[in-house]
Scaffold this active site. Structure first.
Site, PDB file in Angstrom:
ATOM      1  N   ASN A 207       0.840  -1.204   0.000  1.00 40.62           N
ATOM      2  CA  ASN A 207       0.000   0.000   0.000  1.00 40.62           C
ATOM      3  C   ASN A 207       0.873   1.251   0.000  1.00 40.62           C
ATOM      4  O   ASN A 207       2.097   1.155  -0.006  1.00 40.62           O
ATOM      5  CB  ASN A 207      -0.981  -0.020   1.178  1.00 40.62           C
ATOM      6  CG  ASN A 207      -0.252  -0.067   2.507  1.00 40.62           C
ATOM      7  OD1 ASN A 207       0.514   0.824   2.849  1.00 40.62           O
ATOM      8  ND2 ASN A 207      -0.477  -1.142   3.267  1.00 40.62           N
ATOM      9  N   ASP A 277      -4.601  -5.708   5.323  1.00 40.49           N
ATOM     10  CA  ASP A 277      -5.751  -6.386   5.928  1.00 40.49           C
ATOM     11  C   ASP A 277      -5.968  -7.759   5.301  1.00 40.49           C
ATOM     12  O   ASP A 277      -6.630  -8.604   5.874  1.00 40.49           O
ATOM     13  CB  ASP A 277      -7.027  -5.556   5.708  1.00 40.49           C
ATOM     14  CG  ASP A 277      -7.010  -4.285   6.540  1.00 40.49           C
ATOM     15  OD1 ASP A 277      -6.410  -4.305   7.624  1.00 40.49           O
ATOM     16  OD2 ASP A 277      -7.603  -3.277   6.096  1.00 40.49           O
ATOM     17  N   LYS A 287       6.690 -18.559 -10.356  1.00 44.48           N
ATOM     18  CA  LYS A 287       6.070 -17.394 -10.978  1.00 44.48           C
ATOM     19  C   LYS A 287       4.778 -17.806 -11.709  1.00 44.48           C
ATOM     20  O   LYS A 287       4.801 -18.796 -12.466  1.00 44.48           O
ATOM     21  CB  LYS A 287       7.071 -16.786 -11.969  1.00 44.48           C
ATOM     22  CG  LYS A 287       6.590 -15.520 -12.577  1.00 44.48           C
ATOM     23  CD  LYS A 287       7.598 -14.993 -13.575  1.00 44.48           C
ATOM     24  CE  LYS A 287       6.950 -13.925 -14.427  1.00 44.48           C
ATOM     25  NZ  LYS A 287       7.581 -13.743 -15.705  1.00 44.48           N
ATOM     26  N   PHE A 323      -4.089   4.487  14.440  1.00 48.69           N
ATOM     27  CA  PHE A 323      -4.359   5.491  13.422  1.00 48.69           C
ATOM     28  C   PHE A 323      -5.554   4.995  12.612  1.00 48.69           C
ATOM     29  O   PHE A 323      -5.822   3.797  12.561  1.00 48.69           O
ATOM     30  CB  PHE A 323      -3.145   5.701  12.513  1.00 48.69           C
ATOM     31  CG  PHE A 323      -2.171   6.693  13.072  1.00 48.69           C
ATOM     32  CD1 PHE A 323      -1.399   6.367  14.170  1.00 48.69           C
ATOM     33  CD2 PHE A 323      -2.054   7.962  12.523  1.00 48.69           C
ATOM     34  CE1 PHE A 323      -0.517   7.289  14.716  1.00 48.69           C
ATOM     35  CE2 PHE A 323      -1.170   8.894  13.054  1.00 48.69           C
ATOM     36  CZ  PHE A 323      -0.404   8.551  14.158  1.00 48.69           C
ATOM     37  N   LYS A 337     -13.589   2.166  15.290  1.00 47.14           N
ATOM     38  CA  LYS A 337     -12.283   1.521  15.504  1.00 47.14           C
ATOM     39  C   LYS A 337     -11.851   1.610  16.969  1.00 47.14           C
ATOM     40  O   LYS A 337     -11.277   0.681  17.525  1.00 47.14           O
ATOM     41  CB  LYS A 337     -11.219   2.143  14.589  1.00 47.14           C
ATOM     42  CG  LYS A 337     -11.336   1.631  13.173  1.00 47.14           C
ATOM     43  CD  LYS A 337     -10.399   2.283  12.183  1.00 47.14           C
ATOM     44  CE  LYS A 337     -10.876   1.926  10.774  1.00 47.14           C
ATOM     45  NZ  LYS A 337     -10.175   2.608   9.720  1.00 47.14           N
TER      46      LYS A 337
END
Ligand code: CTP
Length: 398
Positions: A207, A277, A287, A323, A337
């Protein structure tokens, strides 16, 4: 009384950047006294530094009428932070080995102030065994290194060795000048950066987190006297206080294991990382080949929620801050949260903003407390925000 930074400038093409360092420090109300080595004076003139700092520049061009022996000791004593930027391999080698043969090295040896070294040199020199050994010696004596950036070097090579951006150097130094040792005796665990989830031997999913926020928190906590462990998903060379214990991890699972191992010993856990997540259900051994496929479906499974797991394990003396990276309904999601993960604070930030969230040097959060309180930080640098968050935790304990 204003704080004083003694700035040593050595022989490097990056010496011209010291002008910006002086000017930025002055704008923040810091007194700057420059010491320019003979080689440094080949790249920037004393007059430039004198004009910007508003103070005489000490050079190795001795004048009989200058009481320099006294002067270098008074500079050593007057420094709140002793910064050398750019620092050459030669300077690092001399300081590590106790060689004091010019104004800069004699003053650096005499000072009791925190020494901060921002090196600039060719990649080959930077990775040479001699230089690396000298760095270890100086770190073991408490010197802090602001690692150079990677990019095009003056010698034409591309690699690590370019002086770190003056803005970063200055914000680090200013943060050091404002330290209160109010976290002495506290153990703080911080996480930073993204995780990497392997798909096959050549592909992965990750990310946009860069680790800047987590590194800034770790630095701020270490500057304030805490014993800090940083679990990092980024391999980037971000500025890190030499007192911080750094543990590098790759996947969300690795981060869970590392946090889990360190958690019981910590007083504060600050989860600034963005662990994935979801992770591929199967990691292909070989591969994945394109041949004959018109589409590819990868099945993902949920990873462990580290924050929630630590929230469930939390003991009374521990404080946990999470966060919340949100793109919509910030408040509603942050409050959910806070409850779901059983944490004391959620710092929610809008990751769609251009001056907040991933990759930038500034951020702005709304801090949600258990029990309904909330406070807005306003836009600040990540270094400033780190201190604001730590202040909030300390104040909450009181
Ligand atoms: N977090 C965690 N473990 C995960 C994912 C996230 O500990 N596997 C932590 C993050 O470090 C952050 C907080 O949980 O402190 C919130 O992360 P965020 O991505 O905003 O929320 P999620 O819980 O992942 O929920 P969603 O993605 O649905 O918003």
């Amino acid at each position: 009384m204003s704080k004083c930074v003694v700035l040593g400038i050595t022989g490097s093409i990056a010496a011209y950047k010291s002008a910006e360092i002086v000017s930025r420090l002055k704008k923040q109300g810091v007194d700057v006294r420059c010491i320019l080595t003979r080689a440094g004076a080949e790249f920037i003139t004393p007059l430039t530094l004198e004009t910007l700092s508003g103070a005489p520049v000490v050079t190795d061009m001795f004048h009989r009428e200058t009481p320099w022996e006294v002067e270098h000791i008074s500079l050593a004593k007057g420094a709140d932070v002793f910064l050398v930027a750019p620092a050459s391999a030669n300077f690092v080698g001399k300081l590590a080995n106790g060689i004091a043969d010019d104004m800069l090295t004699t003053t650096a040896m005499a000072t009791k102030a925190q020494i901060v070294i921002a090196p600039a040199m060719n990649t080959g020199m930077l990775t040479s065994p001699a230089y690396m050994h000298n760095v270890e010696v100086l770190k073991s004596r408490g010197c802090v290194f602001i690692e150079p950036d990677a990019g095009m070097l003056a010698c034409g090579d591309v690699g690590r060795g370019r002086l770190c951006e003056p803005g970063h150097i200055v914000s680090y130094v200013v943060q050091l000048l404002n330290v209160q040792q109010d976290l002495l005796g506290k153990t703080i665990l911080v996480t930073a950066g993204p995780t990497i989830e392997r798909i096959d031997p050549v592909r992965y999913i990750t990310n946009r987190s860069t680790g800047k926020m987590g590194f800034a928190i770790a630095n701020a906590a270490a500057n304030r006297g805490a014993s800090v462990t940083l679990i990092s998903g980024t391999k980037a060379d971000l500025v890190l206080h030499s007192g911080v214990k750094r543990i590098d991890i790759t996947s969300s699972e690795d981060m869970y294991d590392a946090v889990s191992k360190e958690f019981d010993a910590c007083d504060y856990l600050i989860m600034a990382a963005a662990p994935a997540d979801f992770t591929p259900k199967v990691q292909a051994e070989q591969k994945i080949k394109k041949l004959g496929r018109s589409e590819l479906c990868i099945e993902f499974v949920a990873t462990k929620d580290i924050l929630a797991a630590m929230g469930a394990r939390k003991r009374d003396h521990q404080l946990i801050m999470g966060f919340a990276a949100e793109t919509e309904n910030i408040e509603e999601n942050a409050l959910l949260k806070l409850e779901r993960k059983n944490v004391d604070f959620i710092a929610a930030n809008d990751v769609m903003g251009t001056s907040t969230g991933f990759g930038v040097d500034t951020n702005s959060v709304m801090l949600y407390y258990r029990g309904g309180r909330k406070r807005a930080s306003g836009l600040m640098t990540k270094a400033e925000l780190s201190n604001w968050l730590l202040d909030s935790m300390i104040e909450h304990l009181r």
